[in-house]
Design an enzyme around this catalytic site. Structure first.
Site, mmCIF file in Angstrom:
data_model
loop_
_atom_site.group_PDB
_atom_site.id
_atom_site.type_symbol
_atom_site.label_atom_id
_atom_site.label_comp_id
_atom_site.label_asym_id
_atom_site.label_seq_id
_atom_site.Cartn_x
_atom_site.Cartn_y
_atom_site.Cartn_z
ATOM 1 N N GLU A 148 0.840 -1.196 0.000
ATOM 2 C CA GLU A 148 0.000 0.000 0.000
ATOM 3 C C GLU A 148 0.878 1.250 0.000
ATOM 4 O O GLU A 148 1.691 1.436 0.914
ATOM 5 C CB GLU A 148 -0.912 0.019 1.236
ATOM 6 C CG GLU A 148 -1.946 -1.078 1.249
ATOM 7 C CD GLU A 148 -2.994 -0.903 0.164
ATOM 8 O OE1 GLU A 148 -3.471 0.230 -0.051
ATOM 9 O OE2 GLU A 148 -3.335 -1.920 -0.470
ATOM 10 N N GLU B 68 -4.010 1.794 9.825
ATOM 11 C CA GLU B 68 -3.815 1.663 8.376
ATOM 12 C C GLU B 68 -4.006 0.206 7.951
ATOM 13 O O GLU B 68 -4.610 -0.067 6.906
ATOM 14 C CB GLU B 68 -2.427 2.157 7.963
ATOM 15 C CG GLU B 68 -2.177 2.098 6.467
ATOM 16 C CD GLU B 68 -3.095 3.003 5.672
ATOM 17 O OE1 GLU B 68 -3.743 2.495 4.721
ATOM 18 O OE2 GLU B 68 -3.164 4.203 5.972
ATOM 19 N N GLU C 19 -10.872 -2.229 3.214
ATOM 20 C CA GLU C 19 -10.958 -1.987 1.769
ATOM 21 C C GLU C 19 -10.942 -3.293 0.978
ATOM 22 O O GLU C 19 -11.679 -3.424 -0.008
ATOM 23 C CB GLU C 19 -9.817 -1.081 1.319
ATOM 24 C CG GLU C 19 -9.980 0.344 1.782
ATOM 25 C CD GLU C 19 -8.852 1.250 1.337
ATOM 26 O OE1 GLU C 19 -7.869 0.754 0.753
ATOM 27 O OE2 GLU C 19 -8.957 2.463 1.575
#
Length: 124
Positions: free
Chosen positions: A34, A75, A82
């Site tokens: 990411e 995160e 997600e």
């Protein structure tokens, strides 16, 4: 489904500890893909350098390290959210947008908390 991976067997005791380490290693490898996380790592390293440059005490550096680990944890949870949302709603949907926006907001709040902490340390 012939291509579905087999679910790992449950472990217990010391085997569970080592299995959990492997799961965590896989998680950090996934999180590293990411760009947001890589930017947070760079920002954390820069903030740490600034704190050291301004003569932050060891307890202040430890405080920053803990706060940064909370950011990295959120995160990771945001990335997991997600992944799930993308799986459940491959097309655009209001629930997918809302879930992703709320996860992003949680990360933004922690970036803000990290920034305020660094400012507090260097200005105090």
């Amino acid at each position: 489904m012939p291509n579905t991976p087999k679910k790992p067997e449950r472990t217990s005791g010391i085997s569970h500890f080592f299995a959990a380490l492997q799961y965590s290693q896989a998680g950090i490898r996934r999180l590293w893909r990411e760009s947001a996380f890589r930017q947070e790592v760079a920002g954390g390293a820069l903030a740490l350098a600034v704190l050291v440059g301004f003569g932050a005490s060891v307890p202040q550096l430890i405080g920053f390290g803990i706060l940064w680990m909370v950011l990295a944890s959120v995160e990771a949870l945001n990335t997991a959210l997600e992944v799930l949302v993308d799986h459940l709603s491959p097309e655009w949907s209001v629930f997918a947008r809302d879930a992703k926006d709320l996860g992003s907001l949680a990360v933004a709040f922690l970036i803000g908390a990290n920034t305020l902490y660094v400012l507090w340390v260097i200005l105090s």
